[in-house]
Each structure stands twice: as structure tokens, then as C-alpha cells.
Design a protein around this motif. Sequence first.
Motif, PDB file in Angstrom:
ATOM      1  N   MET A  41      28.063  40.227  47.222  1.00  0.00           N
ATOM      2  CA  MET A  41      29.634  40.729  47.665  1.00  0.00           C
ATOM      3  C   MET A  41      30.394  40.465  46.453  1.00  0.00           C
ATOM      4  O   MET A  41      29.970  39.485  45.266  1.00  0.00           O
ATOM      5  N   GLU A  42      31.329  41.184  46.391  1.00  0.00           N
ATOM      6  CA  GLU A  42      32.684  40.141  45.829  1.00  0.00           C
ATOM      7  C   GLU A  42      33.980  40.837  46.296  1.00  0.00           C
ATOM      8  O   GLU A  42      34.484  41.441  46.505  1.00  0.00           O
ATOM      9  N   LEU A  43      34.007  40.077  47.387  1.00  0.00           N
ATOM     10  CA  LEU A  43      35.018  39.438  48.050  1.00  0.00           C
ATOM     11  C   LEU A  43      36.044  38.575  47.089  1.00  0.00           C
ATOM     12  O   LEU A  43      35.841  37.859  46.740  1.00  0.00           O
ATOM     13  N   ARG A  44      37.494  39.184  47.474  1.00  0.00           N
ATOM     14  CA  ARG A  44      38.763  38.187  47.010  1.00  0.00           C
ATOM     15  C   ARG A  44      39.058  38.034  48.431  1.00  0.00           C
ATOM     16  O   ARG A  44      39.950  39.022  49.306  1.00  0.00           O
ATOM     17  N   PHE A  45      40.618  36.703  47.949  1.00  0.00           N
ATOM     18  CA  PHE A  45      41.764  36.754  49.055  1.00  0.00           C
ATOM     19  C   PHE A  45      43.036  36.819  48.501  1.00  0.00           C
ATOM     20  O   PHE A  45      43.159  36.317  47.390  1.00  0.00           O
ATOM     21  N   ALA A  46      43.440  36.423  49.212  1.00  0.00           N
ATOM     22  CA  ALA A  46      44.935  36.501  48.528  1.00  0.00           C
ATOM     23  C   ALA A  46      45.630  35.282  49.125  1.00  0.00           C
ATOM     24  O   ALA A  46      45.768  36.157  51.086  1.00  0.00           O
ATOM     25  N   LYS A  47      46.583  34.569  49.478  1.00  0.00           N
ATOM     26  CA  LYS A  47      47.401  33.779  50.100  1.00  0.00           C
ATOM     27  C   LYS A  47      48.919  34.141  49.952  1.00  0.00           C
ATOM     28  O   LYS A  47      49.360  34.380  49.377  1.00  0.00           O
ATOM     29  N   TRP A  48      49.207  34.559  51.567  1.00  0.00           N
ATOM     30  CA  TRP A  48      50.430  35.152  51.881  1.00  0.00           C
ATOM     31  C   TRP A  48      51.622  34.373  52.141  1.00  0.00           C
ATOM     32  O   TRP A  48      50.842  33.525  52.848  1.00  0.00           O
ATOM     33  N   THR A  49      52.596  34.149  51.411  1.00  0.00           N
ATOM     34  CA  THR A  49      53.707  32.915  51.878  1.00  0.00           C
ATOM     35  C   THR A  49      55.629  33.804  51.767  1.00  0.00           C
ATOM     36  O   THR A  49      55.358  34.285  51.098  1.00  0.00           O
ATOM     37  N   ASN A  50      56.126  33.214  52.617  1.00  0.00           N
ATOM     38  CA  ASN A  50      56.926  33.584  52.704  1.00  0.00           C
ATOM     39  C   ASN A  50      57.197  35.217  52.816  1.00  0.00           C
ATOM     40  O   ASN A  50      57.835  36.489  51.940  1.00  0.00           O
ATOM     41  N   GLY A  51      56.266  35.804  52.970  1.00  0.00           N
ATOM     42  CA  GLY A  51      55.709  37.852  52.951  1.00  0.00           C
ATOM     43  C   GLY A  51      55.820  38.567  51.858  1.00  0.00           C
ATOM     44  O   GLY A  51      55.388  38.778  51.024  1.00  0.00           O
ATOM     45  N   LYS A  52      55.702  37.195  50.619  1.00  0.00           N
ATOM     46  CA  LYS A  52      54.934  37.980  49.492  1.00  0.00           C
ATOM     47  C   LYS A  52      53.252  37.070  49.319  1.00  0.00           C
ATOM     48  O   LYS A  52      52.861  35.971  49.395  1.00  0.00           O
ATOM     49  N   GLN A  53      52.879  38.409  48.428  1.00  0.00           N
ATOM     50  CA  GLN A  53      51.119  38.095  48.788  1.00  0.00           C
ATOM     51  C   GLN A  53      51.203  37.194  46.998  1.00  0.00           C
ATOM     52  O   GLN A  53      51.969  37.520  45.785  1.00  0.00           O
ATOM     53  N   GLY A  54      50.139  35.783  47.156  1.00  0.00           N
ATOM     54  CA  GLY A  54      49.967  35.300  46.207  1.00  0.00           C
ATOM     55  C   GLY A  54      48.823  35.571  44.948  1.00  0.00           C
ATOM     56  O   GLY A  54      48.335  36.955  45.333  1.00  0.00           O
ATOM     57  N   ASP A  55      48.480  34.613  44.178  1.00  0.00           N
ATOM     58  CA  ASP A  55      47.153  35.146  43.366  1.00  0.00           C
ATOM     59  C   ASP A  55      45.673  35.993  43.719  1.00  0.00           C
ATOM     60  O   ASP A  55      46.306  35.157  45.530  1.00  0.00           O
ATOM     61  N   MET A  56      45.474  36.419  43.506  1.00  0.00           N
ATOM     62  CA  MET A  56      44.162  37.299  44.062  1.00  0.00           C
ATOM     63  C   MET A  56      43.214  36.529  43.856  1.00  0.00           C
ATOM     64  O   MET A  56      42.903  35.657  41.884  1.00  0.00           O
ATOM     65  N   LYS A  57      42.080  35.647  44.795  1.00  0.00           N
ATOM     66  CA  LYS A  57      40.965  34.613  44.084  1.00  0.00           C
ATOM     67  C   LYS A  57      39.982  35.024  44.561  1.00  0.00           C
ATOM     68  O   LYS A  57      40.001  35.943  45.327  1.00  0.00           O
ATOM     69  N   SER A  58      38.835  35.341  43.829  1.00  0.00           N
ATOM     70  CA  SER A  58      37.252  35.358  44.740  1.00  0.00           C
ATOM     71  C   SER A  58      36.581  34.013  45.286  1.00  0.00           C
ATOM     72  O   SER A  58      37.300  33.000  44.907  1.00  0.00           O
ATOM     73  N   VAL A  59      36.124  34.870  46.767  1.00  0.00           N
ATOM     74  CA  VAL A  59      35.970  34.077  47.869  1.00  0.00           C
ATOM     75  C   VAL A  59      34.924  32.667  47.593  1.00  0.00           C
ATOM     76  O   VAL A  59      34.833  31.413  46.871  1.00  0.00           O
ATOM     77  N   ALA A  60      33.889  33.474  46.497  1.00  0.00           N
ATOM     78  CA  ALA A  60      32.811  32.563  45.842  1.00  0.00           C
ATOM     79  C   ALA A  60      32.892  31.060  45.082  1.00  0.00           C
ATOM     80  O   ALA A  60      32.684  30.596  44.915  1.00  0.00           O
ATOM     81  N   ASP A  61      34.531  31.883  44.159  1.00  0.00           N
ATOM     82  CA  ASP A  61      34.886  31.049  43.013  1.00  0.00           C
ATOM     83  C   ASP A  61      35.393  29.227  44.004  1.00  0.00           C
ATOM     84  O   ASP A  61      35.358  28.796  43.914  1.00  0.00           O
TER      85      ASP A  61
END
Length: 74
Positions: A41-61
Motif C-alpha cells: 500500500m502507498e498511503l499518505r496523510f497530512a496534518k491540518w493546522t488552522n485550516g491549512k494542510q501540512g506536508d504529505m507523509k507516507s504512513v509507512a515512514d
Amino acid sequence: MAFAWKASGLTYNKYLSVAARVVRRSLKDDKRLAAERRGEMELRFAKWTNGKQGDMKSVADANAAAAVESASSS
């Protein structure tokens, strides 16, 4: 009566991941290779702060980094 995965401190998703990996590794080579490719799988997520998307990171990493951090802290 508690479930064994719950009593050992695993989440249900982690339990399923471990069980799937064990089943894939127990197959013969030709079937195992096909099953391992389906399991990637290649899943990615981003942390949102104050309505702005942060950096995309790999779930595995992120999981690997968290495992290293928890191992070094204990």
C-alpha cells in the motif's frame, strides 16, 4: 473474556496486518509473490493546522519513525 489481540495491546488493524503478513509468508513462492504485491500500500496523510494542510507523509515512514522513537525512549 478479552480478545487475544486486545489483551496483547494491539489494535484490530495491526492484528489484521500481522495475520495477513503471516498468511502471505506461508504460501508457496508463486502464490506468495502475487499476494505480497496485492498487500503493498502507498498511503499518505497530512496534518491540518488552522485550516491549512501540512506536508504529505507516507504512513509507512511515519510508522517506522514512531517505532524507532518509542524504542529509543524505553
